[in-house]
Design a protein around this motif. Sequence first.
Motif, mmCIF file in Angstrom:
data_model
loop_
_atom_site.group_PDB
_atom_site.id
_atom_site.type_symbol
_atom_site.label_atom_id
_atom_site.label_comp_id
_atom_site.label_asym_id
_atom_site.label_seq_id
_atom_site.Cartn_x
_atom_site.Cartn_y
_atom_site.Cartn_z
ATOM 1 N N ASP A 1 0.886 -1.210 -0.083
ATOM 2 C CA ASP A 1 -0.007 0.008 -0.045
ATOM 3 C C ASP A 1 0.958 1.178 0.006
ATOM 4 O O ASP A 1 1.442 1.539 1.106
ATOM 5 C CB ASP A 1 -0.949 -0.070 1.279
ATOM 6 N N ARG A 2 0.975 1.796 -1.223
ATOM 7 C CA ARG A 2 1.967 2.882 -1.209
ATOM 8 C C ARG A 2 1.201 4.172 -0.990
ATOM 9 O O ARG A 2 0.261 4.478 -1.801
ATOM 10 C CB ARG A 2 2.517 2.909 -2.833
ATOM 11 N N ALA A 3 1.646 5.115 -0.340
ATOM 12 C CA ALA A 3 1.182 6.531 -0.088
ATOM 13 C C ALA A 3 1.471 7.242 -1.313
ATOM 14 O O ALA A 3 2.656 7.309 -1.814
ATOM 15 C CB ALA A 3 1.462 7.147 1.154
ATOM 16 N N THR A 4 0.670 8.091 -1.955
ATOM 17 C CA THR A 4 0.843 8.832 -3.067
ATOM 18 C C THR A 4 0.580 10.284 -2.885
ATOM 19 O O THR A 4 1.329 11.084 -3.514
ATOM 20 C CB THR A 4 0.083 8.122 -4.363
ATOM 21 N N LEU A 5 -0.033 10.662 -1.995
ATOM 22 C CA LEU A 5 -0.476 12.022 -1.827
ATOM 23 C C LEU A 5 0.607 12.736 -0.900
ATOM 24 O O LEU A 5 0.935 12.078 -0.157
ATOM 25 C CB LEU A 5 -1.716 12.227 -0.884
#
Length: 82
Positions: free
Chosen positions: A70-74
């Motif tokens: 689960d990669r944070a992108t914001l």
Amino acid sequence: MLRRASQTIAQRGAEFSYTLRSLWPINPSHGPQTEIEQTGLQAVVAKPDQPFYTEEELGGRSYFTAIYADRATLPSCVQCHN
């Protein structure tokens, strides 16, 4: 949000659950809870584009376990989570 959704489906009698786990949790209770979770998290760290699937037995019952990166992108999420 994810935790609340999981609690809601559990209250409705769902035969599955989901949660966020991390090898580097901000809250220690969100770290791996089983040996399989530890192994799966290490696998997705090594290969984030490849999900980890297995079965594990907990309390005498067999469960399908799937672990995804689960990669944070914001930017506001990345500051804490990446």
